[in-house]
Design a protein around this motif. Structure first.
Motif, PDB file in Angstrom:
ATOM      1  N   ASN A 343       0.807  -1.278  -0.042  1.00  0.00           N
ATOM      2  CA  ASN A 343      -0.137  -0.032   0.142  1.00  0.00           C
ATOM      3  C   ASN A 343       1.003   1.257   0.163  1.00  0.00           C
ATOM      4  OD1 ASN A 343      -1.834   2.279   0.397  1.00  0.00           O
ATOM      5  ND2 ASN A 343      -2.957   1.009   1.820  1.00  0.00           N
ATOM      6  N   PRO A 344       0.961   1.866  -1.240  1.00  0.00           N
ATOM      7  CA  PRO A 344       1.928   3.237  -1.177  1.00  0.00           C
ATOM      8  C   PRO A 344       1.473   4.325  -0.392  1.00  0.00           C
ATOM      9  CG  PRO A 344       0.647   2.834  -3.303  1.00  0.00           C
ATOM     10  CD  PRO A 344       0.296   1.682  -2.316  1.00  0.00           C
ATOM     11  N   TYR A 345       0.089   4.153   0.153  1.00  0.00           N
ATOM     12  CA  TYR A 345      -0.415   5.094   1.037  1.00  0.00           C
ATOM     13  C   TYR A 345      -0.465   4.977   2.331  1.00  0.00           C
ATOM     14  CZ  TYR A 345      -1.689   6.430  -3.942  1.00  0.00           C
ATOM     15  OH  TYR A 345      -1.731   6.616  -5.240  1.00  0.00           O
ATOM     16  N   THR A 346       0.076   4.035   2.924  1.00  0.00           N
ATOM     17  CA  THR A 346      -0.247   3.790   4.295  1.00  0.00           C
ATOM     18  C   THR A 346       0.390   4.916   5.360  1.00  0.00           C
ATOM     19  OG1 THR A 346       0.065   1.184   3.840  1.00  0.00           O
ATOM     20  CG2 THR A 346       0.819   2.166   6.137  1.00  0.00           C
ATOM     21  N   SER A 347       1.479   5.386   4.963  1.00  0.00           N
ATOM     22  CA  SER A 347       1.860   6.510   5.879  1.00  0.00           C
ATOM     23  C   SER A 347       0.843   7.634   5.703  1.00  0.00           C
ATOM     24  CB  SER A 347       3.287   6.933   5.548  1.00  0.00           C
ATOM     25  OG  SER A 347       4.152   5.778   5.646  1.00  0.00           O
ATOM     26  N   GLU A 348       0.525   7.967   4.508  1.00  0.00           N
ATOM     27  CA  GLU A 348      -0.462   9.078   4.539  1.00  0.00           C
ATOM     28  C   GLU A 348      -1.793   8.727   5.254  1.00  0.00           C
ATOM     29  OE1 GLU A 348      -0.208  12.427   2.665  1.00  0.00           O
ATOM     30  OE2 GLU A 348       1.776  11.701   3.528  1.00  0.00           O
ATOM     31  N   ILE A 349      -2.187   7.575   5.072  1.00  0.00           N
ATOM     32  CA  ILE A 349      -3.547   7.343   5.693  1.00  0.00           C
ATOM     33  C   ILE A 349      -3.537   7.356   7.272  1.00  0.00           C
ATOM     34  CG2 ILE A 349      -5.152   5.059   6.066  1.00  0.00           C
ATOM     35  CD1 ILE A 349      -4.639   4.478   3.133  1.00  0.00           C
ATOM     36  N   MET A 350      -2.257   6.710   7.977  1.00  0.00           N
ATOM     37  CA  MET A 350      -1.915   6.732   9.178  1.00  0.00           C
ATOM     38  C   MET A 350      -2.017   8.118   9.824  1.00  0.00           C
ATOM     39  SD  MET A 350       0.770   3.794   9.510  1.00  0.00           S
ATOM     40  CE  MET A 350       1.241   3.978  11.318  1.00  0.00           C
ATOM     41  N   ARG A 351      -1.506   8.963   8.965  1.00  0.00           N
ATOM     42  CA  ARG A 351      -1.037  10.632   9.182  1.00  0.00           C
ATOM     43  C   ARG A 351      -2.618  11.145   9.428  1.00  0.00           C
ATOM     44  NH1 ARG A 351      -0.143  15.376   6.844  1.00  0.00           N
ATOM     45  NH2 ARG A 351      -0.058  14.478   4.792  1.00  0.00           N
ATOM     46  N   LEU A 352      -3.382  11.048   7.968  1.00  0.00           N
ATOM     47  CA  LEU A 352      -4.698  11.811   7.805  1.00  0.00           C
ATOM     48  C   LEU A 352      -5.729  11.226   8.759  1.00  0.00           C
ATOM     49  CD1 LEU A 352      -4.124  12.406   4.002  1.00  0.00           C
ATOM     50  CD2 LEU A 352      -3.774  14.286   5.787  1.00  0.00           C
ATOM     51  N   TYR A 353      -5.910   9.963   8.759  1.00  0.00           N
ATOM     52  CA  TYR A 353      -7.087   9.353   9.534  1.00  0.00           C
ATOM     53  C   TYR A 353      -6.657   8.443  10.552  1.00  0.00           C
ATOM     54  CZ  TYR A 353      -8.174  10.629   4.425  1.00  0.00           C
ATOM     55  OH  TYR A 353      -8.456  11.192   3.370  1.00  0.00           O
ATOM     56  N   PRO A 354      -5.849   8.987  11.460  1.00  0.00           N
ATOM     57  CA  PRO A 354      -5.493   8.298  12.670  1.00  0.00           C
ATOM     58  C   PRO A 354      -6.726   7.544  13.508  1.00  0.00           C
ATOM     59  CG  PRO A 354      -5.407  10.652  13.188  1.00  0.00           C
ATOM     60  CD  PRO A 354      -5.921  10.471  11.862  1.00  0.00           C
ATOM     61  N   GLN A 355      -7.799   8.255  13.679  1.00  0.00           N
ATOM     62  CA  GLN A 355      -9.041   7.320  14.468  1.00  0.00           C
ATOM     63  C   GLN A 355      -9.397   6.373  13.128  1.00  0.00           C
ATOM     64  OE1 GLN A 355     -12.541   9.788  14.795  1.00  0.00           O
ATOM     65  NE2 GLN A 355     -13.742   8.473  15.727  1.00  0.00           N
ATOM     66  N   ALA A 356      -9.580   6.609  12.165  1.00  0.00           N
ATOM     67  CA  ALA A 356     -10.033   5.179  11.273  1.00  0.00           C
ATOM     68  C   ALA A 356      -9.009   4.098  11.304  1.00  0.00           C
ATOM     69  CB  ALA A 356     -10.190   5.751   9.851  1.00  0.00           C
ATOM     70  N   PHE A 357      -7.644   4.393  11.553  1.00  0.00           N
ATOM     71  CA  PHE A 357      -6.604   3.384  11.315  1.00  0.00           C
ATOM     72  C   PHE A 357      -6.687   2.752  12.495  1.00  0.00           C
ATOM     73  CE2 PHE A 357      -2.504   1.700  11.951  1.00  0.00           C
ATOM     74  CZ  PHE A 357      -2.134   1.342  10.617  1.00  0.00           C
ATOM     75  N   GLU A 358      -6.997   3.437  13.619  1.00  0.00           N
ATOM     76  CA  GLU A 358      -7.217   2.793  15.040  1.00  0.00           C
ATOM     77  C   GLU A 358      -8.390   1.785  15.085  1.00  0.00           C
ATOM     78  OE1 GLU A 358      -4.880   2.557  17.485  1.00  0.00           O
ATOM     79  OE2 GLU A 358      -3.655   3.800  15.850  1.00  0.00           O
ATOM     80  N   LEU A 359      -9.506   2.068  14.584  1.00  0.00           N
ATOM     81  CA  LEU A 359     -10.676   1.230  14.329  1.00  0.00           C
ATOM     82  C   LEU A 359     -10.090  -0.113  13.436  1.00  0.00           C
ATOM     83  CD1 LEU A 359     -13.561   3.888  14.034  1.00  0.00           C
ATOM     84  CD2 LEU A 359     -12.922   2.659  15.826  1.00  0.00           C
ATOM     85  N   ALA A 360      -9.501   0.271  12.511  1.00  0.00           N
ATOM     86  CA  ALA A 360      -9.047  -0.806  11.533  1.00  0.00           C
ATOM     87  C   ALA A 360      -8.143  -1.764  12.180  1.00  0.00           C
ATOM     88  CB  ALA A 360      -8.369  -0.215  10.222  1.00  0.00           C
ATOM     89  N   PHE A 361      -7.058  -1.112  13.203  1.00  0.00           N
ATOM     90  CA  PHE A 361      -6.289  -1.945  13.863  1.00  0.00           C
ATOM     91  C   PHE A 361      -7.180  -2.972  15.059  1.00  0.00           C
ATOM     92  CE2 PHE A 361      -3.864  -2.398  17.754  1.00  0.00           C
ATOM     93  CZ  PHE A 361      -2.561  -3.178  17.049  1.00  0.00           C
ATOM     94  N   ASP A 362      -8.075  -2.442  15.442  1.00  0.00           N
ATOM     95  CA  ASP A 362      -8.763  -3.090  16.385  1.00  0.00           C
ATOM     96  C   ASP A 362      -9.473  -4.214  15.887  1.00  0.00           C
ATOM     97  OD1 ASP A 362      -9.829  -3.326  19.360  1.00  0.00           O
ATOM     98  OD2 ASP A 362     -11.793  -2.960  18.244  1.00  0.00           O
ATOM     99  N   LEU A 363     -10.011  -4.068  14.589  1.00  0.00           N
ATOM    100  CA  LEU A 363     -10.671  -4.760  13.849  1.00  0.00           C
ATOM    101  C   LEU A 363      -9.579  -6.025  13.441  1.00  0.00           C
ATOM    102  CD1 LEU A 363     -13.060  -6.516  12.460  1.00  0.00           C
ATOM    103  CD2 LEU A 363     -12.478  -4.841  10.664  1.00  0.00           C
ATOM    104  N   SER A 364      -8.235  -5.555  12.958  1.00  0.00           N
ATOM    105  CA  SER A 364      -7.263  -6.790  12.488  1.00  0.00           C
ATOM    106  C   SER A 364      -7.044  -7.594  13.724  1.00  0.00           C
ATOM    107  CB  SER A 364      -6.017  -6.030  12.110  1.00  0.00           C
ATOM    108  OG  SER A 364      -5.443  -5.297  13.348  1.00  0.00           O
TER     109      SER A 364
END
Length: 651
Positions: A343-364
């Protein structure tokens, strides 16, 4: 490659050898570049010429050596050397060394590696220590014996890691209506441009014959897999049989196997065919749409995933469940054998959408527990996009109608329910929006996202505040509802600065020592446990989270580790200011914002507002500079208050 390209490549290799050895001699250059002394002299003359007017000098001293002097950081720019050129980029060099060791069928001598990559033995030893740390995260190890160096592990883990490396350097372009794949030249010695071209031709023929369609990622993933597997099969290194593989080979897999055997003159074992089948099945199932959930013929596995999601995601809508199910259906094939997306956009997604990333991390984590699969940060980032879309949908609905959403639970029949809702609307038409009316049995099955729940009988709903009123809605009940509406409005107002509401001077630490990442997290965790704000294990949960994906969001400034919610007793944000920095992976942080939110806070806090204020703070160099200068928790707290007061006025 043209004569001019060969010449430029030799110039780069000469520069790389001198640069990485710091000082060298003609004999060393001749031996390693395998050209005459006369050519080496010509290369050095050309390097000298190109350095004219720069702050770098090439020094040639008899009986002493050849070396660069001055601002050597300019070398890459002067000679137009790409940042991933192995001789001048540490990360690139380590990646290619790792790939080399994985693809080799035997131990490699240290001296040969040092010569191949133009580095001194001490530099190579540092590289190998870093490689050892990195590959250990993926079940591999570096073995060093008298015979040389090798990467040890099972074949599947080796190939997965090789795929990671290649995908990081994978570039594509379109030329004459044809997809052209570009990899650094050093990869060519390990995979082979001819292997790459042949594999592409095989996939083109497969698509022509079977009409199968691949997404961009699926095509890349399968092509890399084929390039690696053909080389490994030729070296008699095979994947183990996948014990979970009960799925019959698809017709497309059989055709692909035949095409590969003909093109590469190899025999593809059954175990290798099973792994090819995973890629084919993922491509065939990627055409799923929400319509696949309708009708008489239903994919039972997809329904199981949908049910799992509804059970394990607290707040959702039908679109989120459908989108995640469609994504996870084919992805589960890959997860179960350790194949992960690039995923070439992983770092950007983590930076721009931290709340969404944490929800996804919890699901993982829950996917791991239920299905025994590993989901890496790139896959988590893709899942995060679905959560972000959901949050933006629900936020848009809330913004467009700023009323308080209310669910009504009525135990006395449809007629009473209608009367009650009419009276609520009449009294609070400008304040509330009644989203649904539920019976008591349905209420216990429901997932609530409303701001307020009004019930005609006392109910205990986990994590929900229930306002109990009589069905006929007398003045006393009206005042009770009005009071709760006021409380909700007050909370919304406080959420305008919800970031500060989660902090306090007692949650601020200052360290004058240089710290390692885990030590910094443990320092914060101990503070929280000592003050009964978190349970023992809170630091370890955050460290485990960091192993999946680093939360360093500004390379030299800010990290934001997250604790798992089950370890948090009282939600809050704890700040560590480390004046001499914290080593955080490949970067360094001076400000560590430790996010600790329990399930109640996740459901009842305006997290969009929290992250909005947080981003305002960490995006301000002036604010961070002032925080760094404050030398105690009280001074830091006052700086935070002052910053947000000014932002509130400007907003």
């Amino acid at each position: 490659m043209s004569h001019q390209d060969d010449y430029e490549e030799d110039i780069r290799k000469t520069i790389a050898f001198i640069y990485t050895h710091q000082m060298t001699h003609y004999s060393d250059l001749v031996a390693n570049l395998k050209v005459s002394r006369k050519k080496i002299a010509a290369y050095l003359d050309e390097i000298d010429r190109r350095l004219l007017g720069s702050k770098v000098q090439l020094v040639r001293k008899r009986n002493q050596g050849i070396y660069f002097e001055g601002d050597t950081e300019q070398i890459a720019e002067i000679f137009h050397i790409p940042s991933n050129y192995d001789g001048l980029d540490v990360h690139g060099r380590r990646s290619i060394i790792t790939l080399n060791l994985i693809m080799q069928n035997s131990f490699v001598k240290m001296d040969n590696l040092a010569d191949d990559y133009f580095v001194s033995r001490s530099t190579l030893e540092r590289d190998l220590r870093a490689i050892k740390r990195e590959v250990s995260k993926f079940g591999l190890s570096v073995s060093s014996t008298v015979n040389g160096i090798a990467i040890v592990g099972n074949e599947q883990d080796k190939r997965n890691y090789a795929s990671r490396i290649i995908s990081n350097y994978w570039r594509e372009s379109i030329k004459a209506n044809r997809l052209v794949v570009h990899l650094p030249q050093d990869f060519d010695n390990l995979i082979g441009s001819e292997t790459l071209r042949t594999a592409q031709a095989v996939l083109s023929e497969l698509q022509r014959v079977t009409k199968i369609e691949f997404t961009e990622y699926q095509y890349q993933s399968l092509l890399i897999h084929i390039c690696i597997s053909t080389v490994r099969i030729q070296n008699a290194e095979y994947l183990p049989t996948w014990s979970s593989a009960s799925q019959a080979l698809s017709p497309e897999t059989s055709i692909l196997t035949r095409l590969l055997e003909e093109a590469f003159n190899i025999q593809v074992p059954k175990s290798e065919q099973e792994y090819l089948n995973i890629h084919i099945l993922a491509a065939k199932q990627s055409k799923l749409t929400p319509d696949d959930f309708k009708g008489q013929v239903v994919n039972r596995r997809l329904l199981n995933i949908a049910d799992f999601l509804k059970t394990n995601i607290q707040i959702y809508d039908d679109q989120l469940i459908n989108d995640l199910t469609i994504h996870l259906g084919p992805a589960m094939h890959r997860f179960q054998v350790g194949l992960q997306a690039s995923n070439p956009y992983t770092s950007e997604i983590m930076r721009l959408y931290p709340q969404a990333f944490e929800l996804a991390f919890d699901l993982s984590r829950k996917l791991d527990d239920r299905y025994l699969v590993t989901v890496d940060k790139n896959e988590i980032a893709y899942l995060a996009l679905h959560f972000q879309s959901f949050m933006e949908r629900t936020t848009k609905a809330t913004v467009s109608n700023n009323k308080i959403n209310v669910a009504v639970i009525c135990s006395t029949g449809l007629g009473t329910a209608r009367l009650l809702t009419q009276r609520l609307k009449a009294s609070f038409a400008d304040k509330i929006n009644i989203t649904r009316v539920l019976s008591v049995p349905n209420a216990f099955k429901a997932k609530f996202v409303e701001d307020m729940i009004i019930s005609t009988i006392p109910l205990e709903l986990p994590g929900q505040k229930v306002v109990v009123i009589k069905p006929l809605f007398e003045p006393k009940e009206e005042r009770l509802v009005a009071k709760e509406i006021t409380n909700i409005e007050d909370r919304r107002t406080r959420n305008q600065n919800s970031f500060l509401s989660l902090m306090s001077p007692t949650r601020i630490l200052v360290s004058s020592k240089h710290l390692e990442r885990d030590d910094a997290i443990k320092m914060i965790g101990q503070l929280l446990v000592d003050r009964d704000l978190a349970k023992i294990g809170v630091a370890e949960s955050a460290i485990a989270r960091e192993e999946v994906a680093s939360t360093l969001i500004r390379q030299d400034q800010v990290a934001m580790p997250h604790a798992q919610s089950e370890y948090i007793k009282k939600s809050g944000i704890t700040l560590l200011v480390a004046t001499h920095g914290v080593t955080w992976g490949d970067g360094e942080a001076k400000f560590v914002f430790f996010i600790g939110l329990n399930q109640h806070a996740i459901k009842n806090t305006n997290l969009d507002a929290v992250y909005h204020r947080f981003n305002q703070l960490v995006s301000s160099d002036d604010a961070l500079s002032l925080l760094a200068k404050a030398n105690n928790p009280k001074a830091i707290w006052h700086q935070l208050i002052d910053f947000f007061q000014k932002r509130t006025v400007s907003d």
